[in-house]
Design an enzyme around this catalytic site. Structure first.
Site, PDB file in Angstrom:
ATOM      1  N   ASP A 197      46.382  48.392 -32.793  1.00 31.54           N
ATOM      2  CA  ASP A 197      46.968  49.461 -31.985  1.00 31.54           C
ATOM      3  C   ASP A 197      48.207  49.878 -32.749  1.00 31.54           C
ATOM      4  O   ASP A 197      49.187  49.126 -32.815  1.00 31.54           O
ATOM      5  CB  ASP A 197      47.346  48.939 -30.598  1.00 31.54           C
ATOM      6  N   HIS A 198      48.174  51.059 -33.345  1.00 24.55           N
ATOM      7  CA  HIS A 198      49.234  51.363 -34.308  1.00 24.55           C
ATOM      8  C   HIS A 198      50.618  51.459 -33.664  1.00 24.55           C
ATOM      9  O   HIS A 198      51.624  51.369 -34.348  1.00 24.55           O
ATOM     10  CB  HIS A 198      48.895  52.604 -35.153  1.00 24.55           C
ATOM     11  N   HIS A 260      48.085  52.403 -26.269  1.00 29.79           N
ATOM     12  CA  HIS A 260      49.463  52.559 -26.737  1.00 29.79           C
ATOM     13  C   HIS A 260      50.505  52.332 -25.634  1.00 29.79           C
ATOM     14  O   HIS A 260      51.462  51.593 -25.801  1.00 29.79           O
ATOM     15  CB  HIS A 260      49.677  53.951 -27.335  1.00 29.79           C
TER      16      HIS A 260
HETATM   17  C1  BG6 Z   1      46.170  58.269 -31.461  1.00 24.51           C
HETATM   18  C2  BG6 Z   1      45.509  59.178 -30.468  1.00 24.51           C
HETATM   19  O1  BG6 Z   1      45.760  56.944 -31.261  1.00 24.51           O
HETATM   20  O2  BG6 Z   1      47.569  58.351 -31.301  1.00 24.51           O
HETATM   21  C3  BG6 Z   1      45.993  60.600 -30.650  1.00 24.51           C
HETATM   22  O3  BG6 Z   1      44.094  59.120 -30.634  1.00 24.51           O
HETATM   23  C4  BG6 Z   1      47.495  60.653 -30.595  1.00 24.51           C
HETATM   24  O4  BG6 Z   1      45.436  61.467 -29.665  1.00 24.51           O
HETATM   25  C5  BG6 Z   1      48.097  59.637 -31.548  1.00 24.51           C
HETATM   26  O5  BG6 Z   1      47.896  61.972 -30.969  1.00 24.51           O
HETATM   27  C6  BG6 Z   1      49.601  59.559 -31.391  1.00 24.51           C
HETATM   28  O6  BG6 Z   1      50.124  58.742 -32.404  1.00 24.51           O
HETATM   29  P1  BG6 Z   1      51.606  58.948 -32.916  1.00 24.51           P
HETATM   30  O7  BG6 Z   1      51.839  57.810 -33.846  1.00 24.51           O
HETATM   31  O8  BG6 Z   1      51.649  60.289 -33.585  1.00 24.51           O
HETATM   32  O9  BG6 Z   1      52.465  58.916 -31.703  1.00 24.51           O
END
Ligand code: BG6
Length: 509
Positions: A197-198, A260
């Site tokens: 989960d990034h 997230h």
């Molecule tokens: C992704 C989602 O996991 O996270 C996207 O699939 C979203 O819809 C993105 O835009 C948001 O990531 P970050 O790092 O730009 O906040």
């Protein structure tokens, strides 16, 4: 074993961890994620001398891609953290890039890949260690896991190691998450399974631990005695931008909340772990997910608002509505916005509402956690009578303008006792200067080092789906309304009403 070398960026201050030699295979390497995130992250790690001295990366996907390395270079030119790309660094990094095409159901293709990896072991010294990264459409995950097993590509020992990173989404409900856990468990041990989960790779998310547990100041106040409520916001200023087909299947609850948002919710709410170690941390996070009060069917209508954007405007430009996006059904009821109220039924949080909202096509991009403290008793100063003061708010800005801000009351200079809120601010940019690494850099490196603290455990994923499933059941049963909001607005009115009923209001970050 890992080698410890001094960090060239902060000599003398910090020691960096460098993993053992290994090869990384990216399944679904022709997709966007590889070009935008994974290769730029690997390039940055290489540039910072954080990758092992013997390393190779192999792209694997269905179509033939003779220009794979050139495409990856174009990706780095566009998306790498530090640009322009350094020619000398790139050229030696690119020596380790290769590509193999094959169908995900074709055992022979895996055997070819296996042979290729063995060749790389001999030529580059990658000593049999493997990281497999599943970045294909999720429906292929079970098949790839099975085939890796069948092809005898998963070592069950720890030396050499095999680890598998599984991209989100991990399932689309409890049942599918369980099934995927079972398939993974048939070929991998839990400590070889890295559900990514990034958001956990973001510096600001990790800093929640430090803010809470490395300061004596906040933790004593971190409970229902002092906190009135908590607001979590993930606002994005863009629509679904060409990902309509994907989004139709997902919706914002599956795309952002289950993964997230629940990651930073659990870090914000969990009890102090016994150690900063994978299982200790994940035990505490999972306890929070299990303590989420389940919605009864009738609660969904009163506690959850779903919305969908209609045409509107942003920065003076006309924007199309969700239903006009490519790949979206004309009568789609998929939510692009959600607001919800939830409770954590444990001692610390008893009676403290948590309000979550996530949406596409909102006025600005901002992710934050705002902790609003209880108002102090009324003040009576001099002849002016009662002074109303605004409650303290601690806001943790995850992105952009990463930082932490504490709002408190101050006397306005002058002869009267006028009180106004002021803020104490911490900004990463001004305090640390250096720009933080990308989330994927940290997470890929952790996997190579065998550290799964910042990855989701199987039972944790199931616990979040168990709670989330109730929302979909409630929506299906009640056929609940999908409230409209124009592109570029702060979401449907019903979301404001959700807080207004409790005498509260959303922040306008
Ligand atoms: C992704 C989602 O996991 O996270 C996207 O699939 C979203 O819809 C993105 O835009 C948001 O990531 P970050 O790092 O730009 O906040």
């Amino acid at each position: 074993m890992q080698t410890v070398v001094p960090n060239p960026l902060r000599e003398g201050l910090v020691e960096q961890r460098v993993p053992e030699p290994c090869s990384m295979v990216i399944f679904g390497a022709s997709g966007d994620l590889t070009k935008r995130k994974l290769l730029p992250a690997l390039y940055s790690l290489y540039r910072d001398r954080l990758l092992p001295h013997a390393f190779s990366v192999v792209g694997f996907a269905r179509r033939a891609l003779p220009a794979f390395t050139a495409e990856m270079r174009a990706g780095c030119d566009q998306f790498a953290r530090r640009r322009p790309v350094d020619e000398a660094v790139w050229s030696s990094f690119a020596d380790g890039i290769s590509y193999i095409d094959g169908a995900f159901d074709d055992l022979a293709a895996y055997l070819r890949l296996k042979e290729h990896l063995a060749m790389l072991d001999r030529a580059r010294g990658t000593i049999g260690n493997r990281v497999f990264y599943l970045s294909t459409p999720p429906s292929y995950y079970p098949l790839i896991l099975q085939k890796l097993g069948e092809a005898g590509m998963i070592s069950d020992g720890t030396r050499p190691f095999t680890r598998v990173i599984i991209e989100k989404p991990f399932g689309r409900d409890l049942e599918s998450a369980r099934a995927l856990n079972r398939t993974a468990a048939a070929v991998l041990r839990e400590d070889q399974t890295y559900r990514i989960d990034h958001y956990l790779g973001k510096e600001t998310v990790q800093n929640i631990f430090v803010l809470r547990f490395a300061n004596a100041l906040f933790e004593p106040l971190w409970n229902s005695k002092y906190i009135d409520h908590v607001q979590l916001t993930v606002a994005e200023a863009i629509g679904v931008e060409g990902r309509g087909g994907y989004f139709e299947e997902a919706g914002i609850v599956r795309d952002m909340v289950q993964n997230h948002m629940f990651q930073f919710l659990t870090l914000m709410a969990m009890e102090p772990p016994n150690a900063f170690e994978a299982n200790a941390v994940r035990d505490e996070k999972t306890k929070i997910l299990r303590a989420l009060r389940p919605y009864r069917r009738e609660d969904v209508a009163t506690h959850v608002v779903r919305g969908q954007y209609t045409p509107g405007s942003a920065l003076g430009q006309r924007k199309i509505g969700y239903r006009d996006e490519k790949g979206v059904a004309a009568g789609s009821r998929t939510e692009t916005y959600v607001a919800m109220k939830l409770h954590i039924d444990n001692w610390r949080w008893s009676g403290v509402p948590f309000y979550l909202r996530a949406g596409k096509a909102l006025p600005k991009r901002v992710t934050e956690i705002a902790i609003q403290f209880k108002a102090p008793p009324p003040l009576f100063f001099g002849a002016t009578g009662r002074t109303v003061v605004e409650p303290n708010v601690l806001s943790i800005r995850i992105q952009p303008d990463e930082g932490i801000s504490l709002k408190f009351a101050s006397k306005v200079p002058g002869q009267s006792m006028e009180v106004l809120p002021v803020a104490m601010e911490f900004r990463y940019g001004s305090s640390f200067g250096a720009e933080p690494p990308e989330a994927y850099e940290r997470l890929i490196l952790d996997c190579m080092l065998g550290d799964s603290t910042l990855y989701t455990r199987g039972d944790e994923a199931e616990a979040s789906w168990r709670w989330i499933d109730r929302i979909f059941e409630g929506w299906t049963e009640s056929n609940a309304e999908v409230a409209e909001y124009p592109f570029g607005s702060w979401g449907p009115e019903a979301a404001d009403a959700l807080l207004a009923r409790d005498g509260r209001a959303w922040r306008r970050p």
